[in-house]
Design an enzyme around this catalytic site. Structure first.
Site, PDB file in Angstrom:
ATOM      1  N   HIS A  12       6.586 -62.072  44.021  1.00 38.67           N
ATOM      2  CA  HIS A  12       5.243 -62.682  44.054  1.00 38.67           C
ATOM      3  C   HIS A  12       5.147 -63.462  45.375  1.00 38.67           C
ATOM      4  CE1 HIS A  12       4.556 -63.063  39.399  1.00 38.67           C
ATOM      5  NE2 HIS A  12       3.779 -62.118  39.875  1.00 38.67           N
ATOM      6  N   CYS A  56       5.251 -71.606  39.841  1.00 39.39           N
ATOM      7  CA  CYS A  56       4.957 -70.618  38.791  1.00 39.39           C
ATOM      8  C   CYS A  56       4.424 -71.287  37.528  1.00 39.39           C
ATOM      9  CB  CYS A  56       6.214 -69.832  38.426  1.00 39.39           C
ATOM     10  SG  CYS A  56       6.855 -68.835  39.762  1.00 39.39           S
TER      11      CYS A  56
HETATM   12  N1  ARG Z   1       9.394 -63.719  34.407  1.00 37.85           N
HETATM   13  C1  ARG Z   1       8.166 -63.838  35.118  1.00 37.85           C
HETATM   14  C2  ARG Z   1       7.786 -62.509  35.718  1.00 37.85           C
HETATM   15  O1  ARG Z   1       8.647 -61.829  36.227  1.00 37.85           O
HETATM   16  C3  ARG Z   1       8.240 -64.900  36.161  1.00 37.85           C
HETATM   17  C4  ARG Z   1       6.934 -65.218  36.816  1.00 37.85           C
HETATM   18  C5  ARG Z   1       7.037 -66.235  37.889  1.00 37.85           C
HETATM   19  N2  ARG Z   1       5.773 -66.696  38.320  1.00 37.85           N
HETATM   20  C6  ARG Z   1       5.367 -66.814  39.572  1.00 37.85           C
HETATM   21  N3  ARG Z   1       4.214 -67.395  39.816  1.00 37.85           N
HETATM   22  N4  ARG Z   1       6.045 -66.314  40.586  1.00 37.85           N
HETATM   23  O2  ARG Z   1       6.646 -62.103  35.698  1.00 37.85           O
END
Ligand code: ARG
Length: 293
Positions: free
Chosen positions: A166, A276
């Site tokens: 991300h 996150c």
């Molecule tokens: N386990 C989640 C996923 O892989 C983690 C998300 C993390 N969030 C973020 N804003 N980077 O989707």
């Protein structure tokens, strides 16, 4: 100049947090997860925001949606207009409608997304401009959809390292929400915003784009990036981040920011840090073009 601005965040208590599936390289479903510790760390993060003068709103956690704690992925709110998320993995797909319902129930104009995107995980507001990541979780078609919805300039950035799946794992917005019309100061003033990022997470051409837009950006190294040090939250002055990102903490302090370390080690087991867990609710603009109350 680094001036704090009051912020409004949406958070989701990790009552049902665990790692029961693996959708990013950080997750290992065979490692034990201490949910009570995750809740403690999350409360500490929430208390830090409250101490810094932010308003925090809460969405109820849903059993069976362990990643809902990463509320940043649930939607993106710019100028009070909500663009819904459409998740890549079936395990997280029910989160999209849950977040949209929260916003609708709280009086926001909501737009369901046609295109695949994971909210503020990949769509970040920096001054008047939107930076949007692609490569793993969000399609460029969603960038176009979002840019049209908000009528804002949007710059696409390509992510190439699966550890930084991300945009908010590779780039931290240091000065984001401006009070201006969004039209002034696009050539490097405080109004254009500032960022810190880890260059190797981006394709060569996206790296060039970032260098052009933010010639004075804070450049993070791999050791700080791999503790998710760039997954931080700034109010324009304070920067809440993983204290293990020691070099980045020093670099930010040198620039006049105030780093605030909050340990989110248990939440890192799911592949997320402070940012996150924090969806920013950006207010509608008033008739004068300034951000409203
Ligand atoms: N386990 C989640 C996923 O892989 C983690 C998300 C993390 N969030 C973020 N804003 N980077 O989707």
């Amino acid at each position: 100049m680094t001036t704090p601005q009051s912020r409004r965040y949406l958070m989701c208590r990790p009552d049902f947090f665990t790692v029961s599936y693996e959708i990013n390289p950080w997750m290992n479903k065979h490692l034990p997860v201490d949910t009570a510790l995750a809740v403690k760390q999350w409360e500490r993060l929430r208390d830090t925001y409250l101490d810094l003068g932010a308003t925090v709103e809460y969405i109820d956690p849903v059993e069976g949606l362990p990643d809902m704690v990463y509320s940043a992925n649930g939607a993106t709110v710019v100028d009070g207009v909500v663009y819904g998320a459409r998740f890549t993995h079936p395990e997280r797909q029910p989160e999209g409608p849950a977040f949209l319902r929260w916003f609708a129930d709280h009086g926001f104009t909501v737009h369901d997304a046609r295109e695949r995107n994971e909210g503020e995980g990949d769509i970040l507001t920096v001054g008047p401009r939107i930076l949007a990541g692609t490569g793993f979780r969000t399609d460029v078609a969603a960038h176009a959809e979002a840019a049209e919805l908000w009528g804002r300039e949007l710059v696409t950035l390509e992510l190439v390292d699966p550890r930084f799946y991300h945009l908010d794992t590779a780039l931290i917005v240091l000065e984001g929400t401006e009070g201006g019309t969004g039209l002034e100061g696009t050539e490097g003033g405080a109004r254009a915003g500032q960022v810190a990022y880890y260059p190797a997470a981006f394709s060569p051409s996206s790296r060039e784009v970032l260098e052009g837009l933010y010639p004075d950006a804070v450049i993070a190294d791999e050791s700080d990036a791999v503790v998710l040090g760039l997954n931080g939250v700034s109010d324009g002055h304070h920067v809440v981040l993983n204290p293990l990102a020691t070099k980045l903490v020093g670099q930010l302090a040198e620039r006049g920011y105030e780093p605030v370390g909050v340990d989110t080690s248990e939440l890192v087991l799911g592949g997320g840090g402070a940012k996150c867990c924090t969806l920013e609710i950006r207010p509608a603009r008033g008739p004068d073009g300034l951000a409203g109350a």
